[in-house]
Design an enzyme around this catalytic site. Structure first.
Site, PDB file in Angstrom:
ATOM      1  CB  SER A 179     -89.165 -41.549 -21.432  1.00 14.26           C
ATOM      2  OG  SER A 179     -89.670 -40.599 -20.513  1.00 14.26           O
ATOM      3  CG  HIS A 207     -86.539 -43.349 -24.791  1.00 13.14           C
ATOM      4  ND1 HIS A 207     -86.227 -44.353 -23.907  1.00 13.14           N
ATOM      5  CD2 HIS A 207     -86.594 -42.203 -24.067  1.00 13.14           C
ATOM      6  CE1 HIS A 207     -86.117 -43.843 -22.688  1.00 13.14           C
ATOM      7  NE2 HIS A 207     -86.331 -42.544 -22.759  1.00 13.14           N
ATOM      8  CE  LYS A 242     -82.958 -43.512 -21.928  1.00 15.57           C
ATOM      9  NZ  LYS A 242     -81.895 -42.655 -21.322  1.00 15.57           N
TER      10      LYS A 242
END
Length: 394
Positions: A179, A207, A242
């Site tokens: 990250s 992610h 996300k």
């Protein structure tokens, strides 16, 4: 007043070391355009990689879900707070990432900090990349297993640690996309080690999910490991707040693994279930992700443009092919000053300092999304270059 005085002294030390964090309140929905303290900004600090958080179709799905299911779940999942739409979402998630079954959590932090104590305990061993996310670190500590942290992405060091362990149960634990660095773990090599040393492989794809791999199915699929004959060893965590643009997380894996997690994961058992309206919206999000190749291609184009136009000499743009583009500065105070200068120029980029990153590696964490314009990205790159030439934040 001694107790308060101790806290005030601690806050003073944070100020002296340029480590105090500050919240900023945005007056607009999640998007590249933001308004903070009356100032109009272009934001480069969101993990909304596909630009779905503010997408009208997703907002409409959330409103539809609230109309159908109400505002809350009313109880924990194992009491009465689990609904048919939760089942539908879990089936869709499992099918999307190619696993038997999935389990939906309220947050990614709850997923990571909960599943590790469910999979390992006293006498077991966890082998973790040194740059793993804090939620994985906390989960390891809660497990009471013996923790071995290997140098970042160092497969050879990990193999030596595994070979030297006599623990009855072993877990290799890694972020997929790191990250704060933006690089991708060597997942194929990690799975090979898991096979060789009879270990589980826990992969946090917070992610990568939605962004990497075919149809955005994530880093594991990108590496071709979803169809590997030993894929049952992989316990896959994906975040839904996300690239998916909503909230929550999921864990996917072999049906027996997921059933075990249902029975043993305290962060799942002992909390109120996520609102079913969110599950309804996430079903729409999954459809948008699967059909989102144009968004992913646009994001890759913006990443390439940013890297082309950022020409630094003293600071360093770290190697990353993902939406996370870190600019390594080093000194805490300088990183804060540069972030402040960017803010004054209408560009919102966070300064990341210890303990989030190792001491001496303070950085700017640039996050790009498919919703940015190329002019935004070029302006940021050129402003960074100009600020470095001018001596930083001055």
């Amino acid at each position: 007043m001694r107790l308060l005085d101790e806290l005030r002294a601690g806050l003073g030390r944070l100020d002296d070391e340029a480590l105090r964090r500050r919240r900023r309140s945005n007056a607009l929905p999640c998007a590249p355009r933001a308004t903070v303290d009356g100032r109009e900004l272009t934001a480069f600090c969101s993990n909304d990689y596909l630009g779905l958080a503010g997408d009208p179709a997703l907002a409409a799905a959330l409103a539809e879900g609230a109309s159908r299911w109400g505002a809350g779940s009313g109880a924990s999942h194992l009491v009465s707070g689990h609904y048919a739409v939760h089942d539908e979402l879990e089936r869709a998630l499992a099918s999307f990432v190619g696993y038997d079954r999935a389990l939906y959590f309220s947050t990614g932090y709850m997923a990571n900090s909960g599943i590790l104590p469910a999979l390992a305990g006293r006498g077991d061993a966890i082998f973790a990349d040194r740059l793993n996310h804090a939620s994985l670190v906390d989960g390891m500590l809660l497990s009471r297993a013996t923790v071995h942290r290997y140098p970042h992405a160092d497969v050879a060091a990990l193999e030596r640690m595994l070979a030297g362990s006599a623990a009855p149960r072993k877990l290799i634990v890694t972020d997929a996309v790191f990250s704060m660095d933006g690089d991708v773990a060597p997942l194929a090599e990690l799975l090979a080690l898991a096979v060789r040393h009879d270990a589980w492989l826990v992969v946090d794809d917070a992610h990568g999910f939605g962004v990497l791999g075919p149809q955005g199915r994530g880093a594991v699929a990108e590496a071709g490991l979803d169809t590997h004959p030993e894929a049952w060893r992989i316990v896959l965590v994906g975040t839904l707040g996300k690239a998916a643009g909503v909230a929550g997380a999921f864990v996917a894996g072999h049906a027996d693994v997921i059933e075990w997690l249902v029975q043993k994961t305290r962060t799942y058992i002992f909390t109120t279930g996520a609102p079913p309206a969110l599950a309804h919206a996430l079903l729409a999000s999954l459809r948008l992700i699967e059909a989102g190749e144009a968004r992913r291609q646009r994001l890759q184009s913006l990443i390439a443009s940013f890297r082309t136009h950022t020409r630094l000499q003293r600071w360093r743009l770290l190697p990353s092919r993902t939406a996370i583009q870190p600019v390594l500065i080093g000194d805490n105070a300088e990183a804060v000053a540069v972030a402040g200068a960017l803010f004054d120029a209408g560009l919102w980029v966070p300064a990341i300092r210890p303990p989030t990153v190792p001491a001496g590696t303070a950085r700017l964490r640039v996050s790009l999304t498919a919703a940015h314009d190329e002019t935004d990205v070029v302006r940021l790159a050129e402003t960074l270059t100009r600020l470095e030439r001018a001596g930083g934040g001055g």
